[in-house]
Design a protein around this motif. Structure first.
Motif, short mmCIF file in Angstrom:
data_model
loop_
_atom_site.label_atom_id
_atom_site.label_comp_id
_atom_site.label_asym_id
_atom_site.label_seq_id
_atom_site.Cartn_x
_atom_site.Cartn_y
_atom_site.Cartn_z
N HIS A 1 0.86 -1.18 0.00
CA HIS A 1 0.00 0.00 0.00
C HIS A 1 0.90 1.24 0.00
N LEU A 2 0.79 2.04 -1.04
CA LEU A 2 1.57 3.27 -1.17
C LEU A 2 0.67 4.45 -0.85
N ILE A 3 1.16 5.37 -0.05
CA ILE A 3 0.35 6.54 0.32
C ILE A 3 1.15 7.83 0.14
N HIS A 4 0.41 8.92 -0.06
CA HIS A 4 1.03 10.24 -0.18
C HIS A 4 0.17 11.25 0.58
N GLU A 5 0.51 12.52 0.44
CA GLU A 5 -0.06 13.53 1.33
C GLU A 5 -1.45 14.00 0.95
N VAL A 6 -1.94 13.65 -0.24
CA VAL A 6 -3.21 14.21 -0.70
C VAL A 6 -4.41 13.38 -0.28
N THR A 7 -4.37 12.06 -0.52
CA THR A 7 -5.54 11.23 -0.23
C THR A 7 -5.48 10.52 1.12
N SER A 8 -4.36 10.64 1.84
CA SER A 8 -4.25 9.89 3.10
C SER A 8 -4.73 10.63 4.36
N PRO A 9 -4.61 11.97 4.46
CA PRO A 9 -5.04 12.60 5.72
C PRO A 9 -6.48 12.28 6.11
N MET B 1 -10.46 9.06 9.33
CA MET B 1 -11.53 8.05 9.43
C MET B 1 -11.13 6.93 10.40
N LEU B 2 -9.86 6.54 10.37
CA LEU B 2 -9.40 5.52 11.31
C LEU B 2 -9.53 6.01 12.74
N ARG B 3 -9.11 7.25 12.96
CA ARG B 3 -9.19 7.80 14.33
C ARG B 3 -10.64 7.88 14.80
N ASP B 4 -11.55 8.25 13.90
CA ASP B 4 -12.97 8.35 14.28
C ASP B 4 -13.52 7.00 14.71
N ARG B 5 -12.94 5.92 14.19
CA ARG B 5 -13.43 4.56 14.48
C ARG B 5 -12.53 3.81 15.46
N ASN B 6 -11.53 4.51 16.00
CA ASN B 6 -10.57 3.90 16.92
C ASN B 6 -9.90 2.67 16.31
N LEU B 7 -9.52 2.79 15.04
CA LEU B 7 -8.85 1.70 14.33
C LEU B 7 -7.37 2.01 14.15
N ILE C 1 -0.42 -6.49 -10.17
CA ILE C 1 -1.78 -6.01 -10.39
C ILE C 1 -1.96 -4.80 -9.48
N ALA C 2 -2.02 -3.62 -10.07
CA ALA C 2 -1.95 -2.38 -9.29
C ALA C 2 -3.14 -1.49 -9.59
N PHE C 3 -3.81 -1.05 -8.52
CA PHE C 3 -5.05 -0.29 -8.64
C PHE C 3 -4.92 1.10 -8.01
N GLY C 4 -5.44 2.09 -8.70
CA GLY C 4 -5.67 3.38 -8.06
C GLY C 4 -6.98 3.31 -7.29
N ILE C 5 -7.01 3.88 -6.11
CA ILE C 5 -8.19 3.78 -5.24
C ILE C 5 -8.57 5.15 -4.68
N GLY C 6 -9.80 5.24 -4.16
CA GLY C 6 -10.29 6.47 -3.56
C GLY C 6 -9.98 6.54 -2.07
N THR C 7 -10.29 7.67 -1.47
CA THR C 7 -9.93 7.91 -0.06
C THR C 7 -10.55 6.89 0.88
N SER C 8 -11.83 6.55 0.69
CA SER C 8 -12.45 5.57 1.59
C SER C 8 -11.80 4.20 1.43
N GLN C 9 -11.32 3.89 0.22
CA GLN C 9 -10.61 2.63 0.02
C GLN C 9 -9.21 2.67 0.64
N VAL C 10 -8.58 3.85 0.65
CA VAL C 10 -7.31 4.00 1.37
C VAL C 10 -7.53 3.64 2.84
N ARG C 11 -8.61 4.14 3.40
CA ARG C 11 -8.98 3.79 4.78
C ARG C 11 -9.12 2.27 4.94
N ASP C 12 -9.82 1.64 3.99
CA ASP C 12 -10.06 0.20 4.08
C ASP C 12 -8.76 -0.60 4.07
#
Length: 467
Positions: free
Chosen positions: A31-39, A44-50, A141-152
């Motif tokens: 899982h690769l992350i950067h500064e735009v879609t991860s904050p 969302m993780l913090r809101d769910r205590n994950l 096999i590499a997919f671009g994903i949305g912010t909620s999927q980054v959370r998942d």
């Protein structure tokens, strides 16, 4: 291992189960992350205590909003500084490997992962960025994903996805001088359309693809999404293995030989069944330039902007929209179109081989008066290697600006933006309305070598005249 395509094999190996929706719950190896879609995803993780389930499978960098001139902190752009701090804090909180500015490893996410050997054959890879398809060049096999999927993925290391069909795209023969991987993929998108790949994974094959370097293959796979395909890949081979050997995260010692044996097994079988097969002749591909507002609106440099009456009926409305926005007249030759800004960089064409090829045409020449031209290396490693070869001096002597690593004017989320209705010759991947930072700015996509030709002439030009 079952017979079939690489896509089928990798998908089946990573399938955790079938969800009630009918989708596959797919394990994500990297899982690769950067500064735009991860904050927002971390919020969302913090809101769910994950917590992040597998922080060792997550790698972070900064690329989209980083300035490429003055990188002093805090950034002048308050929002950019906030995004930087949010990612820094989240990575520290969850123990995620983070390549920050000045680390020597920072850069565009789709450049740093391959160059460090993080990207490997047989992987599933996800990132909150549409051009994650780049990594398919390695047989991943590499997919671009949305912010909620980054959370998942952060929370579960899995994604809910529907399995794709597989289209094999063969390109055979030798490319003519002045024709590059960028021209090949623009030609494919021109012929198949920006929606042609919807519902498909693209498997790129044929003698032309096999002869390409890994960096050229990355250019091809990078723009799969521009043709509507969710991902694109090339089967791993000796070229792949030679590139990966001895890189930071590549297997070492006896594990290297084991890895190659396994990677060989995941290649598509010779009797694999595809949902579709399309072939192209490399000799038919010219240096290509986009004239409109989608990557599918491309033509050979010697062609004229098409008349709507000569286009398929379904393409005419978007063509009319493109004429109005671009202020172009049908029937006008694309060659000779005045350019204001010339940009070499991006996750499509910001690697060392791109800069080397562009420098060949810049050497001993000068950027035309009134043209702003600049080069943005794809990573700090690319920048360092280019400077060791003296490429920075070649570009600067020719009148190009030499910048720090980042996405820069591809998306223009940093200070690098078009002004007004300027026309840009760009080696990036999208020519959408407003893509390069101005709501009226106009983008012409082309190879890095063609960008140099445009910079020197002050107009769209044929790089073959400089060979």
């Amino acid at each position: 291992m079952s017979k079939g395509t690489l896509f089928d094999k990798v998908w089946d190996l990573h399938a955790v189960g079938t969800l009630p929706s009918g989708q596959t719950q797919l394990f994500i190896g990297l899982h690769l992350i950067h500064e735009v879609t991860s904050p927002q995803a971390f919020a969302m993780l913090r809101d769910r205590n994950l917590n992040v389930l597998f922080p060792d499978r997550t790698v972070a960098t900064v690329d989209h909003i980083v300035p490429t001139e003055n990188q002093a902190r805090p950034f002048a752009d308050v929002l950019a500084e906030e995004m930087m701090r949010a990612l820094e804090q989240s990575c520290a909180e969850h123990g995620i490997r983070f390549y920050n500015i000045g680390s020597g490893n920072q850069g565009i996410v789709h450049v740093i992962a391959p160059e460090q050997g993080l990207t490997q054959p047989g992987m599933t890879i996800a990132c909150g960025d549409s051009h994650t398809s780049t990594h398919g060049a390695f047989g991943a096999i590499a997919f671009g994903i949305g912010t909620s999927q980054v959370r998942d993925v952060l929370a579960s290391q899995t994604l809910a996805l529907s399995k794709l069909k597989v289209r094999r795209i063969e390109v055979n023969g030798q490319l003519r001088p002045g024709v590059y991987a960028k021209d090949v993929v623009l030609h494919i998108i021109r012929k198949l359309g920006v929606k042609g790949g919807v519902g498909y994974a693209y498997e790129y094959a044929g003698t032309t693809i096999e002869a390409m370097s890994m960096e050229e293959r990355m250019t091809i796979c990078n723009m799969s999404i521009e043709g509507g395909a969710r991902c694109g890949y090339v089967n791993p081979d000796a070229v792949t293995y030679d590139y990966l050997k001895d890189r930071d995260f590549a297997p070492k010692g006896e594990n290297w030989e084991k890895a190659i044996a396994w990677w060989d097994q995941i290649r598509s079988d010779t009797d694999a069944v595809y949902d579709d097969v399309i072939t192209f002749d490399a000799a038919d591909i010219p240096p290509t330039v986009t004239w409109g507002i989608t990557p599918g609106q491309g033509i050979g440099v010697d062609e004229a902007i098409p008349d709507p009456g000569h286009l398929p009926e379904g393409d005419r409305a978007i063509a009319q929209e493109a004429y109005r926005y671009m202020e172009f007249t049908p029937g006008t030759p694309i060659r000779g179109t005045k350019v204001d800004v010339c940009f070499i960089g991006s996750c499509t064409n910001g690697r060392l081989s791109d800069l080397r090829e562009a420098a060949k045409f810049a050497q001993g020449r000068k950027v035309a008066e009134g043209v702003k031209a600049f080069v943005v290396p794809g990573s700090e490693r690319v920048k360092k290697a280019a400077e060791a070869e003296g490429l920075d001096r070649i570009f600067q002597d020719a009148g190009f600006e030499w910048r720090e690593a980042g996405c820069s004017m591809c998306l223009a989320m940093n200070p690098d933006k078009l002004q007004g209705n300027q026309i840009s010759a760009s080696s990036s991947n999208r020519n959408f309305k407003g893509r390069q930072g101005s709501s009226t700015g106009r983008t012409l996509l082309m190879s890095p070598a063609m960008v140099v030709a445009a910079a020197i002439n002050g107009t769209v030009a044929d790089v073959r005249e400089l060979i």
